[in-house]
Enzyme design. Structure first.
Site, PDB file in Angstrom:
ATOM      1  N   VAL A   1      -4.093   4.420   0.675  1.00 45.89           N
ATOM      2  CA  VAL A   1      -4.734   4.697   2.016  1.00 45.89           C
ATOM      3  C   VAL A   1      -5.614   5.978   1.843  1.00 45.89           C
ATOM      4  O   VAL A   1      -6.639   5.869   2.725  1.00 45.89           O
ATOM      5  CB  VAL A   1      -3.483   5.268   3.032  1.00 45.89           C
ATOM      6  CG1 VAL A   1      -3.981   5.335   4.277  1.00 45.89           C
ATOM      7  CG2 VAL A   1      -2.394   4.144   3.072  1.00 45.89           C
TER       8      VAL A   1
ATOM      9  N   PHE B   1       0.733  -1.182   0.138  1.00 44.79           N
ATOM     10  CA  PHE B   1      -0.064   0.060   0.041  1.00 44.79           C
ATOM     11  C   PHE B   1       0.938   1.246  -0.015  1.00 44.79           C
ATOM     12  O   PHE B   1       1.889   1.414   0.534  1.00 44.79           O
ATOM     13  CB  PHE B   1      -1.004   0.018   1.068  1.00 44.79           C
ATOM     14  CG  PHE B   1      -0.205   0.116   2.586  1.00 44.79           C
ATOM     15  CD1 PHE B   1       0.027   1.277   3.223  1.00 44.79           C
ATOM     16  CD2 PHE B   1      -0.019  -0.971   3.260  1.00 44.79           C
ATOM     17  CE1 PHE B   1       0.651   1.345   4.363  1.00 44.79           C
ATOM     18  CE2 PHE B   1       0.708  -0.849   4.396  1.00 44.79           C
ATOM     19  CZ  PHE B   1       1.358   0.157   4.986  1.00 44.79           C
ATOM     20  N   CYS B   2       0.233   2.404  -0.555  1.00 42.69           N
ATOM     21  CA  CYS B   2       0.732   3.628  -0.471  1.00 42.69           C
ATOM     22  C   CYS B   2      -0.142   4.718  -0.335  1.00 42.69           C
ATOM     23  O   CYS B   2      -1.285   4.282  -0.219  1.00 42.69           O
ATOM     24  CB  CYS B   2       1.796   3.969  -1.800  1.00 42.69           C
ATOM     25  SG  CYS B   2       0.807   3.580  -3.135  1.00 42.69           S
ATOM     26  N   THR B   3       0.016   5.967  -0.495  1.00 41.78           N
ATOM     27  CA  THR B   3      -0.643   6.975  -0.087  1.00 41.78           C
ATOM     28  C   THR B   3      -1.935   6.967  -0.931  1.00 41.78           C
ATOM     29  O   THR B   3      -3.051   7.029  -0.499  1.00 41.78           O
ATOM     30  CB  THR B   3      -0.150   8.241  -0.047  1.00 41.78           C
ATOM     31  OG1 THR B   3       0.907   8.252   0.691  1.00 41.78           O
ATOM     32  CG2 THR B   3      -1.065   9.349   0.272  1.00 41.78           C
TER      33      THR B   3
END
Length: 252
Positions: A208, A179-181
């Protein structure tokens, strides 16, 4: 104060040639609608973080979607603020819309499996047997992350391939979830990892930001705050600006 500013975060890996004429078109749209923020354009796609008063932002978005067929169904992450968290509008043309510095990565052709936020939540809470990797940088991880996530301890995204190579034998035969922003780093990272022989690869769809938007009790799964690359600095799981400052992050 009422929150009337709409913040838009989006990306799309797609063929955007000719890029420089698109840059001119987007500059005109941003000026017309009073939009501030940043756009990165490249032959591999678009990456944007923009903001404006609600009606202006929605009008810009409608006009932008009409510029290229690839923009028509591009997912948009929305959040609200009292003020525009950017001082100006910058549009740049770069070789990569997110800098990985690995040749021949084609995130248009293939990426890892997209995991909807609701399924990602279910896996987290059920203790799914997986390697959960935070693809963001160390200072972002330190401010806040999903419970149980691994920290690659990078200072820039282009360091991530070396991290993966270091853990190649540990991760390659396992279910890897990343996952990342907003999703863009995972999009490119999973594409490259498929080239490297990884098979069971997943990414949190929309990042996210999408998780906070779609999972009402996201605070059960997230420790801390989410760093964002604008003047708001950090958001809580309700996508609200916190009191954290850059000075707080730099001194921690």
């Amino acid at each position: 104060m009422e929150k009337t500013v709409l913040n838009l975060a989006f990306y799309k890996f797609c063929d955007l040639a000719p890029v420089h004429s698109l840059k001119i078109e987007l500059e005109k749209l941003c000026e017309t609608h009073g939009i501030m923020g940043s756009l990165i354009l490249g032959y591999e796609g678009i990456n944007g973080m923009l903001a404006g008063e609600k009606d202006n932002a929605e009008a810009f978005l409608a006009d932008m979607r009409a510029l290229r067929p690839a923009f028509a169904e591009m997912p948009i992450k929305r959040s609200w603020s009292e003020n525009v968290p950017f001082q100006r509008m910058i549009i740049k043309v770069k070789p990569e819309i997110v800098t990985m510095r690995v040749d021949d990565v084609d995130a248009v052709a293939k990426t890892g499996n997209h995991l909807p936020p609701e399924q990602f939540r279910d896996w987290l809470r059920a203790g799914e047997d997986m390697v959960l990797i935070d693809v963001r940088n160390h200072f972002e991880y330190k401010l806040g992350t999903f419970k149980g996530a691994l920290d690659p301890e990078t200072t820039a995204f282009h360091e991530f391939p070396d991290v993966v190579r270091t853990h190649d034998t540990d991760w390659k035969d396992k279910k890897v979830v990343m996952f990342c922003t907003g999703g863009i780093r995972c999009e490119k990272a999973t594409s490259w990892m498929l080239d490297e022989g990884f098979e069971d690869i997943y990414q949190l769809e929309g990042g996210v930001l999408a998780y906070f938007e779609k999972v009402p009790d996201a605070e059960k799964d997230w420790d801390g705050e989410l760093f964002v690359f604008d003047e708001r600095v950090a958001l809580n799981t309700r996508l609200e600006e916190t009191d954290t400052t850059l000075e707080d992050i730099e001194s921690s």
